[in-house]
Design a protein around this motif. Sequence first.
Motif, mmCIF file in Angstrom:
data_model
loop_
_atom_site.group_PDB
_atom_site.id
_atom_site.type_symbol
_atom_site.label_atom_id
_atom_site.label_comp_id
_atom_site.label_asym_id
_atom_site.label_seq_id
_atom_site.Cartn_x
_atom_site.Cartn_y
_atom_site.Cartn_z
ATOM 1 N N THR A 99 -2.088 -7.938 1.941
ATOM 2 C CA THR A 99 -1.193 -7.365 2.840
ATOM 3 C C THR A 99 -1.984 -5.913 3.186
ATOM 4 N N VAL B 145 3.727 -2.081 7.847
ATOM 5 C CA VAL B 145 2.764 -3.274 7.289
ATOM 6 C C VAL B 145 2.143 -3.709 8.610
ATOM 7 N N ASP C 67 1.409 -14.819 5.064
ATOM 8 C CA ASP C 67 1.704 -15.016 6.519
ATOM 9 C C ASP C 67 0.660 -15.834 7.116
ATOM 10 N N ARG D 98 -2.636 -15.369 5.441
ATOM 11 C CA ARG D 98 -3.246 -14.058 4.825
ATOM 12 C C ARG D 98 -3.400 -13.759 3.294
ATOM 13 N N HIS E 233 1.231 -9.433 6.270
ATOM 14 C CA HIS E 233 1.902 -9.525 5.015
ATOM 15 C C HIS E 233 0.984 -10.548 4.449
ATOM 16 N N GLU E 234 0.521 -10.407 3.140
ATOM 17 C CA GLU E 234 0.039 -11.675 2.262
ATOM 18 C C GLU E 234 0.717 -12.777 2.404
#
Length: 135
Positions: A68, A16, A22, A65, A19-20
Motif C-alpha cells: 500500500t 492512499v 489491488d 499490488r 492498496h496492497e
Amino acid sequence: MDRYEGDFLNFSAGDVIVHEGDKSRGFYILMAGKVGVYKDNVKVTEFNETGTVFGELGLILNKPRTATLFALEETKVLSIKTSLDDLIFRFPKITNNLIYNLADRLFKTTGDYVASVKLLDSELDMILKDGYEDV
C-alpha cells in the motif's frame, strides 16, 4: 494526456495511492511530493525523488499490488496504464530507468538484510553467552 499517455493525479497527505492486493494496471512516476510504502501495515520505505518509478512490481509480475502506498505530503504522480510488453516497446527510456531502480533497490535491500542478520547473530551470541554464564 501527455506524451506518455498518462494521467496526472494529485494526492493530499494521508491519501492512499494504491492498496496492497489491488489489481495492477500500470505504474507511476513521482512528479512531486513524498510517498510511503507499507507492507502488511509496516512501513518499508519512503521516497521523494522526482522521477522515481513505482508500482512496477505488480506490472512486471502480473500480480496484485504488493504494497500500500500513501502520500506522506501533497503529492503529484503520473499514472501510466500499460502492459509490460507495451512498456518495453513504447517506453524504452522508462524501462531502462525502471530496471536501474529495481537493481538499486535489490542492492540496498540485500545490504540491509545482511546487516540485519549480522546484528541478530551478534545479539544472539551475546544472549547465549550471558545465558551460559548464569548457569
